[in-house]
Design an enzyme around this catalytic site. Structure first.
Site, PDB file in Angstrom:
ATOM      1  N   ILE A  34      27.688  17.270  -8.641  1.00  0.00           N
ATOM      2  CA  ILE A  34      28.930  17.005  -9.352  1.00  0.00           C
ATOM      3  C   ILE A  34      28.926  17.680 -10.718  1.00  0.00           C
ATOM      4  CG2 ILE A  34      30.358  15.184 -10.349  1.00  0.00           C
ATOM      5  CD1 ILE A  34      29.316  13.349  -8.110  1.00  0.00           C
ATOM      6  N   ASP A  61      19.301  19.006 -17.774  1.00  0.00           N
ATOM      7  CA  ASP A  61      18.869  18.522 -16.469  1.00  0.00           C
ATOM      8  C   ASP A  61      17.458  19.039 -16.240  1.00  0.00           C
ATOM      9  OD1 ASP A  61      18.321  18.139 -13.709  1.00  0.00           O
ATOM     10  OD2 ASP A  61      20.465  18.087 -13.266  1.00  0.00           O
ATOM     11  N   CYS A 117      31.722   9.177 -15.569  1.00  0.00           N
ATOM     12  CA  CYS A 117      32.194   8.917 -14.209  1.00  0.00           C
ATOM     13  C   CYS A 117      31.009   8.846 -13.244  1.00  0.00           C
ATOM     14  CB  CYS A 117      33.166  10.010 -13.761  1.00  0.00           C
ATOM     15  SG  CYS A 117      34.711  10.054 -14.678  1.00  0.00           S
ATOM     16  N   GLU A 137      30.112  -4.567 -12.750  1.00  0.00           N
ATOM     17  CA  GLU A 137      31.310  -4.317 -11.958  1.00  0.00           C
ATOM     18  C   GLU A 137      31.421  -5.368 -10.854  1.00  0.00           C
ATOM     19  OE1 GLU A 137      31.525  -0.299 -10.551  1.00  0.00           O
ATOM     20  OE2 GLU A 137      31.383   0.580 -12.549  1.00  0.00           O
ATOM     21  N   HIS A 153      36.463   2.513 -11.463  1.00  0.00           N
ATOM     22  CA  HIS A 153      35.532   3.213 -10.567  1.00  0.00           C
ATOM     23  C   HIS A 153      36.303   3.983  -9.495  1.00  0.00           C
ATOM     24  CE1 HIS A 153      31.061   3.032  -9.237  1.00  0.00           C
ATOM     25  NE2 HIS A 153      31.604   4.191  -8.901  1.00  0.00           N
ATOM     26  N   LEU A 154      37.137   4.907  -9.969  1.00  0.00           N
ATOM     27  CA  LEU A 154      37.999   5.692  -9.076  1.00  0.00           C
ATOM     28  C   LEU A 154      37.446   7.071  -8.764  1.00  0.00           C
ATOM     29  CD1 LEU A 154      41.521   4.929 -10.644  1.00  0.00           C
ATOM     30  CD2 LEU A 154      40.398   3.782  -8.726  1.00  0.00           C
ATOM     31  N   ALA A 211      35.555   8.467  -6.665  1.00  0.00           N
ATOM     32  CA  ALA A 211      35.581   8.948  -5.284  1.00  0.00           C
ATOM     33  C   ALA A 211      36.846   8.523  -4.547  1.00  0.00           C
ATOM     34  CB  ALA A 211      34.367   8.430  -4.533  1.00  0.00           C
TER      35      ALA A 211
END
Length: 527
Positions: free
Chosen positions: A151, A170, A229, A260, A278-279, A281
């Site tokens: 992602i 990373d 996200c 959550e 939590h949208l 996906a």
């Protein structure tokens, strides 16, 4: 017929895939933990999203469970280490919702930069506060990406398309991959100090939990903005609230939260915070993709042994599985043979792949060797749990590959070192399908392993084979095949016998064989 439980809401097409592949499937969503615990023992596979919690208690009750498939990326709701101990493969679908989640992060960044939610609410209220909402441009700003995997790399390309300067932290990002993406690889402290926008795209682990804590947030540029996200828990929410109140951080866009469902959160109600439930996906395309992928992956594993996107065992593609299957049978026999003749604690294991087999995906082969080796010692060990069990017991596992093979097309050599000695066993495939043992402890012996075998080390003396046959026959055990090898060409040295028999060797027969003159060791083996 394998049986799969779908315990969270998935696309109906996932059920159609299971049924078309010949797998029995039950859809039972909204189960309470006790309800799931009561029925999970009947299933070979479990397909979930984020609602079902696969805990130790559930896994203990899942006596037939072989695979858990998560339709999505995060597996926070699955106890993966315990699943590994129980021999359960845990899969996810890391690519099915990557585009959707990346696009949501970009949308949140735009909303944050231009205060779109606040302006929308104000306009709906009839206020027309045009001068109140002064945004900032994205062009020319520095976008810092924490976690540049599936992602994060998509977000990076979108940021570059917006003419942003993109930097990434990373530990697994190689310099070559950074160049391909067009991003600058930096350390975390550098990213925090330079970024105008920080976007999080890393899983929640012990190392990443609170990666943006009070200290990190304090070192960010004044006026920086944060987008998350990925996973709640990556940000210290109390520290973020304080930084927003002080004006040090200009704003935050959050799709995920520490707790959550998030119905009460200290960040709610702040004008500088954009929130969504939590949208990441939540698009029709993504939900369809991950449901189809998890159904295909679970089906492939249960029907063919193919392993895709597993978190706790090596992947085996559907194309690799047929080529690996005969070698996996050979590896299982080699490991089982060595395990059954080993009498003291294991210290190290060395597996050498020679010839054509060295070009294959050998990680599952090594896992299979370890499964066979540890099976006589540990109950219910399998490909998933065997490498973990070896590591936990301090057994060193070494793997080597050699392209050349002197006598065979392919050869696998297993060398096991115990507290007392080092033993070896070698095997190959005849006709690319039939496993054969070809060497034991340096003594050449060609043998097919049957269900029941008698293994002997003996002194090579006249009359021994006759007395052995008589002893076994007197015990009512019929010999199916007899394989003999000796250490050298001169008579009188040490020899090895592998005798395939038509049934289990009774204890009294084994005792009688062990008492024969010239017998050094006698073992009854089963495969």
């Amino acid at each position: 017929m394998p049986k799969v439980l779908v315990s969270d809401k998935l696309s109906p097409r996932a059920v159609e895939i299971f049924q078309a592949r010949g797998i029995e499937v039950d859809v039972k969503t909204g189960l309470k933990p006790d309800e799931l615990k009561a029925i999970i023992g009947a299933y070979d596979g479990l397909a979930i999203r984020s609602a079902t919690k696969v805990t130790q208690e559930i896994l203990d009750a899942a006596t037939n469970l072989k695979v858990v498939g998560r339709a999505g990326i995060g597996v926070d709701n699955v106890d993966v280490p315990y699943a590994s101990q129980k021999g359960v493969v845990v899969m996810n679908t890391p690519f099915g919702n990557a585009i959707t989640t990346a696009e949501h992060a970009i949308a949140m960044m735009f909303a944050l930069a231009r205060e779109i939610p606040q302006a929308n609410a104000s306009t709906h209220a009839g206020k027309w506060e045009k001068s109140k909402f002064m945004g900032v441009e994205l062009t020319g700003k520095t976008l810092g990406i924490i976690g540049c995997g599936n992602i994060g790399s998509i977000v990076a390309t979108r940021g570059l398309g917006l003419r942003m300067k993109v930097i990434a932290f990373d530990p697994f990002l190689t310099p070559e991959r950074a160049v391909d993406l067009g991003v600058e690889k930096v350390e975390l402290n550098d990213l925090i100090a330079r970024a105008d926008f920080v976007s999080l795209h890393t899983p929640l682990t012990d190392k990443t939990r609170g990666i943006l804590n009070a200290d990190a947030i304090a070192r960010m540029k004044k006026g920086a903005r944060i987008i998350n996200c990925a996973r709640g828990g990556l940000i210290d929410e109390a520290a973020l609230k304080a930084a927003l109140e002080s004006g040090h951080i200009a704003g935050a866009a959050l799709d995920v939260f520490e707790q959550e469902p998030a119905k009460d959160n200290p960040l709610f109600g702040m004008d500088t915070v954009v929130c969504t439930p939590h949208l990441g996906a939540s698009t029709s395309e993504a939900q369809e993709n991950v449901a189809l992928q998890v159904a295909e992956q679970i089906s492939d594993f249960l029907l063919t042994g193919a392993v895709t996107n597993a978190l706790n065992m090596p992947s085996v593609t559907a194309e690799e599985a047929p080529r690996l299957r005969p070698f996996m049978k050979l590896c299982d026999q080699l490991g089982s043979f060595a395990g059954q003749i080993t009498e003291t604690g294991l210290k190290s294991v060395r597996i050498e792949y020679q010839g054509a087999v060295a070009d294959l995906n050998t990680r599952p082969l090594t896992a299979t060797v370890l499964r066979g080796l540890l099976s006589p010692l540990l109950e219910s060990v399998n490909m998933v749990s065997a490498p973990l069990a070896a590591r936990d017991r301090g057994i060193e596992v070494l793997e080597t590959k050699t392209e050349t093979c002197r006598d065979y097309h392919s050869l696998i050599k297993l060398e096991v070192t115990t507290e007392r000695q080092t033993r070896s066993v070698e095997g190959t495939l005849f006709g690319d399908a039939l496993p054969r043992i070809v060497d034991i402890n340096g003594i050449g012996v060609e043998a097919e392993l049957g269900a029941n075998m008698l293994y002997l080390i003996n002194e090579d003396k006249p009359g021994f084979i006759g007395s052995l046959g008589t002893t076994i026959g007197n015990a009512g055990v019929n010999i199916a095949s007899f394989h003999l090898g000796r250490a050298d060409t001169e008579a009188g040295g040490q020899a090895i016998c592998l005798v395939q028999v038509d049934g289990p060797v009774p204890d009294e027969a084994l005792a009688a064989v062990s008492a024969l003159p010239h017998v050094v060791q006698a073992k009854a083996l089963s495969f």
